[in-house]
Write an enzyme that holds these catalytic residues in place. Sequence first.
Site, PDB file in Angstrom:
ATOM      1  CB  SER A   1       2.047  -8.058   1.344  1.00  0.00           C
ATOM      2  OG  SER A   1       0.893  -7.821   2.115  1.00  0.00           O
TER       3      SER A   1
ATOM      4  CB  THR B   1      -0.958  -0.009   1.210  1.00  0.00           C
ATOM      5  OG1 THR B   1      -1.835  -1.130   1.071  1.00  0.00           O
ATOM      6  CG2 THR B   1      -1.774   1.260   1.295  1.00  0.00           C
TER       7      THR B   1
ATOM      8  CB  THR C   1       0.193  -3.713   6.457  1.00  0.00           C
ATOM      9  OG1 THR C   1      -1.056  -3.562   5.766  1.00  0.00           O
ATOM     10  CG2 THR C   1       0.949  -2.398   6.466  1.00  0.00           C
ATOM     11  CG  ASP C   2      -3.280  -7.276   4.018  1.00  0.00           C
ATOM     12  OD1 ASP C   2      -3.889  -7.107   5.088  1.00  0.00           O
ATOM     13  OD2 ASP C   2      -3.599  -6.733   2.951  1.00  0.00           O
TER      14      ASP C   2
END
Length: 163
Positions: free
Chosen positions: A54, A12, A83-84
């Site tokens: 990710s 992101t 971040t995932d």
Amino acid sequence: MQHLTIVTTGGTIDKIYFDDKSTFQIGAPQIGEILEALGVAFTFDVVPLLRKDSLHMDDHDRTAIRTAIEQQPHRHVLVTHGTDTMVETAQALAGIAGKVIVLTGALNPALFKGSDAVFNIGCAVGAVQTLPDGVYIAMNGRIWDPARVRKNRDANRFEAAQI
């Protein structure tokens, strides 16, 4: 710290919005421009390794990230990452000797007003030059041990994992 190596993998933090497509796509790494605008007092290089969300990363990608970090001559490494699956990648980087590795990202694209990207990058830069060798995550104003953190998708933040 005299020099920082930055490995970018997408996520992101580097997403851009295309009005004509009504979709987000991962653009060029933003971190170099951010650090230049801030006038940091160290040299850095950006190694643009991947441009992936990710959620689309796999073990092959994590091996490529690990190999790229192992090949860097400098001790201090910052990784921008979605971040995932940041926690999974951080865990896959465990055991790289002689390096301080900090992963960070953003919950909103760096190009968006009010993004957490600059704040997270600042925390990561502070962490990478003060922590002992190892792998860490810098998100939400905290430095996390990858074995003891999780992303709470509902609250859109990182928090201590129940172990």
